[in-house]
Design an enzyme around this catalytic site. Structure first.
Site, PDB file in Angstrom:
ATOM      1  N   HIS A  53      -2.445   7.327   7.118  1.00  0.00           N
ATOM      2  CA  HIS A  53      -1.012   8.450   6.093  1.00  0.00           C
ATOM      3  C   HIS A  53      -2.246   9.871   5.856  1.00  0.00           C
ATOM      4  O   HIS A  53      -1.766  10.829   6.252  1.00  0.00           O
ATOM      5  CB  HIS A  53      -0.892   7.646   4.873  1.00  0.00           C
ATOM      6  CG  HIS A  53       0.154   6.851   5.234  1.00  0.00           C
ATOM      7  ND1 HIS A  53       1.578   7.482   6.081  1.00  0.00           N
ATOM      8  CD2 HIS A  53       0.412   4.846   5.398  1.00  0.00           C
ATOM      9  CE1 HIS A  53       1.955   6.100   6.366  1.00  0.00           C
ATOM     10  NE2 HIS A  53       1.373   4.905   5.201  1.00  0.00           N
ATOM     11  N   CYS A  77       6.121  -0.054   7.009  1.00  0.00           N
ATOM     12  CA  CYS A  77       5.735   0.823   6.588  1.00  0.00           C
ATOM     13  C   CYS A  77       6.819   1.155   5.135  1.00  0.00           C
ATOM     14  O   CYS A  77       7.628   1.292   5.219  1.00  0.00           O
ATOM     15  CB  CYS A  77       5.494   2.281   7.609  1.00  0.00           C
ATOM     16  SG  CYS A  77       4.760   3.471   6.252  1.00  0.00           S
ATOM     17  N   LEU A  78       6.411   1.750   4.146  1.00  0.00           N
ATOM     18  CA  LEU A  78       7.367   2.075   3.748  1.00  0.00           C
ATOM     19  C   LEU A  78       8.250   3.690   4.441  1.00  0.00           C
ATOM     20  O   LEU A  78       9.373   3.764   2.974  1.00  0.00           O
ATOM     21  CB  LEU A  78       6.704   2.205   2.089  1.00  0.00           C
ATOM     22  CG  LEU A  78       6.163   0.653   1.539  1.00  0.00           C
ATOM     23  CD1 LEU A  78       5.828   1.508  -0.148  1.00  0.00           C
ATOM     24  CD2 LEU A  78       7.838   0.187   0.517  1.00  0.00           C
ATOM     25  N   GLY A 109       1.022  -1.617  -0.184  1.00  0.00           N
ATOM     26  CA  GLY A 109      -0.018  -0.156   0.182  1.00  0.00           C
ATOM     27  C   GLY A 109       0.960   1.121  -0.063  1.00  0.00           C
ATOM     28  O   GLY A 109       2.361   1.466   0.358  1.00  0.00           O
ATOM     29  N   HIS A 163      -4.691   0.685   7.708  1.00  0.00           N
ATOM     30  CA  HIS A 163      -2.926   1.977   7.217  1.00  0.00           C
ATOM     31  C   HIS A 163      -2.811   2.870   6.535  1.00  0.00           C
ATOM     32  O   HIS A 163      -2.239   3.842   6.772  1.00  0.00           O
ATOM     33  CB  HIS A 163      -2.261   0.773   7.221  1.00  0.00           C
ATOM     34  CG  HIS A 163      -0.827   1.071   6.668  1.00  0.00           C
ATOM     35  ND1 HIS A 163       0.492   0.970   8.291  1.00  0.00           N
ATOM     36  CD2 HIS A 163       0.230   1.833   6.288  1.00  0.00           C
ATOM     37  CE1 HIS A 163       1.942   1.377   7.502  1.00  0.00           C
ATOM     38  NE2 HIS A 163       0.959   2.080   6.034  1.00  0.00           N
ATOM     39  N   GLU A 164      -3.333   2.788   5.233  1.00  0.00           N
ATOM     40  CA  GLU A 164      -3.458   3.864   4.196  1.00  0.00           C
ATOM     41  C   GLU A 164      -3.598   4.583   3.908  1.00  0.00           C
ATOM     42  O   GLU A 164      -3.648   6.151   4.277  1.00  0.00           O
ATOM     43  CB  GLU A 164      -3.547   3.151   2.617  1.00  0.00           C
ATOM     44  CG  GLU A 164      -2.882   1.805   2.673  1.00  0.00           C
ATOM     45  CD  GLU A 164      -1.180   2.278   2.791  1.00  0.00           C
ATOM     46  OE1 GLU A 164      -0.856   3.513   2.088  1.00  0.00           O
ATOM     47  OE2 GLU A 164       0.332   1.935   2.386  1.00  0.00           O
ATOM     48  N   GLN A 220       3.000   9.737   1.740  1.00  0.00           N
ATOM     49  CA  GLN A 220       4.073   9.441   1.502  1.00  0.00           C
ATOM     50  C   GLN A 220       4.891   9.708   0.257  1.00  0.00           C
ATOM     51  O   GLN A 220       6.056   9.485  -0.081  1.00  0.00           O
ATOM     52  CB  GLN A 220       3.701   8.448   1.349  1.00  0.00           C
ATOM     53  CG  GLN A 220       3.208   7.313   2.965  1.00  0.00           C
ATOM     54  CD  GLN A 220       3.503   5.871   2.340  1.00  0.00           C
ATOM     55  OE1 GLN A 220       2.279   5.974   2.091  1.00  0.00           O
ATOM     56  NE2 GLN A 220       4.831   5.203   3.534  1.00  0.00           N
TER      57      GLN A 220
END
Ligand code: ZN
Length: 172
Positions: free
Chosen positions: A141, A95-96, A48, A137-138, A53
């Site tokens: 963000h 997480c990226l 995701g 999670h997304e 981000q």
């Protein structure tokens, strides 16, 4: 185009993103952004990615629980809102924007989400397990929340200390 992914500490990651005007969803700027999010996610081999981000403060995120293996698993969520959340799951999450860190994050097990798709159509999807986790999670963000913000303070402080050490070494 693959865009650089911001890391924890970049101000954009900690801000609330703005809704997208429905008429703008199929416009050239949003279409290009969605295309870049997909390329960037595939390049990073994640499940995701959210627009903040890559430095864009708009309520757009994508989820692909197949990690790029199954094109039909790709979801584009514009202006997502939760209609229902229920149950509980406890799984490891990463997480990226926090490379190298994982922690067990409590999340609801099932979700129902209303959103616009990439063609600007209103849709409602239901997900559970990994899909529900990835969506939450997304969407976090888009509200300026990272997974470590959902940890107990002792686990969070431990990760923040390691990030500070990496910053000092110039590796963050
Ligand atoms: Zn993330």
């Amino acid at each position: 185009m693959v865009r650089p992914i911001l890391r924890y500490g970049a101000p954009m990651l900690h801000d609330v993103a703005a809704p997208v005007a429905p008429a703008a969803v199929t416009g050239p700027a949003t279409t290009a952004l969605i295309h870049d999010l997909i390329e960037t996610l595939r390049d990073a081999k994640g499940v995701g990615l959210a627009a903040p981000q890559v430095g864009v403060g708009q309520r757009i995120c994508i989820v692909d629980v197949s990690g790029g293996q199954n094109p039909s698993d790709l979801l584009v969520l514009v202006n997502p809102t939760f209609e229902a959340r229920e149950g509980l799951q406890l799984e490891l999450e990463g997480c990226l924007s926090l490379p190298g860190f994982e922690a067990t994050v409590p999340r609801p097990l099932r979700v129902r989400v209303r959103h616009l798709d990439r063609d600007g159509r209103e849709r409602t999807i239901e997900g559970e397990g990994l899909l529900a986790r990835a969506i939450q999670h997304e969407v976090d963000h888009l509200d300026g929340v990272l997974f470590i913000d959902r940890l107990q303070s002792i686990s969070r402080r431990l990760i923040l200390r390691k990030i500070r050490q990496r910053r000092t070494r110039g590796t963050w």
